[in-house]
Design a protein around this motif. Sequence first.
Motif, mmCIF file in Angstrom:
data_model
loop_
_atom_site.group_PDB
_atom_site.id
_atom_site.type_symbol
_atom_site.label_atom_id
_atom_site.label_comp_id
_atom_site.label_asym_id
_atom_site.label_seq_id
_atom_site.Cartn_x
_atom_site.Cartn_y
_atom_site.Cartn_z
ATOM 1 N N SER A 225 -6.562 120.828 12.409
ATOM 2 C CA SER A 225 -5.478 121.387 13.034
ATOM 3 C C SER A 225 -5.086 120.914 14.465
ATOM 4 O O SER A 225 -3.838 120.639 14.757
ATOM 5 C CB SER A 225 -5.511 122.849 12.838
ATOM 6 O OG SER A 225 -6.611 123.540 13.723
ATOM 7 N N LYS A 226 -6.199 120.697 15.199
ATOM 8 C CA LYS A 226 -5.954 120.287 16.733
ATOM 9 C C LYS A 226 -5.431 119.017 16.744
ATOM 10 O O LYS A 226 -4.693 118.873 17.806
ATOM 11 C CB LYS A 226 -7.249 120.592 17.304
ATOM 12 C CG LYS A 226 -7.728 122.245 17.733
ATOM 13 C CD LYS A 226 -8.794 122.012 18.602
ATOM 14 C CE LYS A 226 -9.149 123.753 18.738
ATOM 15 N NZ LYS A 226 -10.409 123.866 19.619
ATOM 16 N N LYS A 227 -6.078 117.989 15.954
ATOM 17 C CA LYS A 227 -5.484 116.695 15.871
ATOM 18 C C LYS A 227 -4.154 116.643 15.437
ATOM 19 O O LYS A 227 -3.454 115.986 16.134
ATOM 20 C CB LYS A 227 -6.403 115.806 14.811
ATOM 21 C CG LYS A 227 -6.258 114.474 15.114
ATOM 22 C CD LYS A 227 -7.416 113.685 14.321
ATOM 23 C CE LYS A 227 -7.424 112.415 14.790
ATOM 24 N NZ LYS A 227 -8.219 111.295 14.088
ATOM 25 N N ARG B 289 -1.901 117.969 18.300
ATOM 26 C CA ARG B 289 -1.698 116.866 19.304
ATOM 27 C C ARG B 289 -0.548 115.879 18.918
ATOM 28 O O ARG B 289 0.049 115.602 19.820
ATOM 29 C CB ARG B 289 -3.066 116.426 19.735
ATOM 30 C CG ARG B 289 -3.914 117.054 20.667
ATOM 31 C CD ARG B 289 -5.087 116.211 21.313
ATOM 32 N NE ARG B 289 -5.686 115.156 20.452
ATOM 33 C CZ ARG B 289 -6.677 115.653 19.525
ATOM 34 N NH1 ARG B 289 -7.350 116.721 19.477
ATOM 35 N NH2 ARG B 289 -7.121 114.445 18.684
ATOM 36 N N GLU C 192 5.954 121.513 22.187
ATOM 37 C CA GLU C 192 4.785 122.390 21.559
ATOM 38 C C GLU C 192 5.002 122.919 20.347
ATOM 39 O O GLU C 192 4.361 123.205 19.487
ATOM 40 C CB GLU C 192 3.591 122.703 22.481
ATOM 41 C CG GLU C 192 2.437 123.080 21.873
ATOM 42 C CD GLU C 192 1.437 123.536 23.072
ATOM 43 O OE1 GLU C 192 0.338 124.111 22.631
ATOM 44 O OE2 GLU C 192 1.531 123.300 24.171
ATOM 45 N N ARG D 286 3.810 123.098 16.759
ATOM 46 C CA ARG D 286 3.184 123.936 16.082
ATOM 47 C C ARG D 286 4.029 124.682 14.686
ATOM 48 O O ARG D 286 3.379 124.835 13.679
ATOM 49 C CB ARG D 286 3.121 125.501 16.902
ATOM 50 C CG ARG D 286 2.107 125.305 18.147
ATOM 51 C CD ARG D 286 2.180 126.616 18.810
ATOM 52 N NE ARG D 286 1.227 126.333 20.404
ATOM 53 C CZ ARG D 286 0.226 126.460 20.466
ATOM 54 N NH1 ARG D 286 -0.713 126.527 19.265
ATOM 55 N NH2 ARG D 286 -0.454 126.132 21.585
#
Length: 180
Positions: free
Chosen positions: A14-16, A19, A28, A32
């Motif tokens: 999820s973080k990748k 980004r 952002e 999201r």
Amino acid sequence: MVAKNFKINVLPVSKKLLRFATHFLKDEDLARDVVQDVFLKLWQKRDSLDEVENIEAFTMRMTRNRCLDVIRANKTVPIDAETDRKLKEKTVDVHSKVELSESAGQIKRLIDKLPDLQRTVMQLRDIEQLSYDEIAEATDLKVNAIRVNLSRARKKVRDEFLKMNNDGNERSKIFTATLL
């Protein structure tokens, strides 16, 4: 795929994905939303995810496609404030700050004008720092095709940037080399 496997195999990327989507969209909150949409689709297709060989590449592709849908819907993507701030911090004098900001904007616009495939390959390789093999998995392209598209994208951006800023001085050429 049961919920436990979904948490183990899918959620860690999820973080990748965030980004990647944030860089792609320059917003952002919108990124999201894209990642949330991707996870919702993945959850809805959880029964068929066991057939996917590389979940990370699959999710990257889904995120890229969703980002492209959002971009096509909005048509314009402004440079984000964080990127602009970081670029400005690297310069010392006011003239360099202005020149760097303008040049970064020009390069961003030139990259945005690239064909989708070249823009995506450039994004994945130069920004996300993915290997050629990872890009191949995410895009279903052969490594040689990725290299060719990346080379053409870089050359096109460099040539167009030099055309726009052809004042013939050495500083401009050095500046261009550091940006590209």
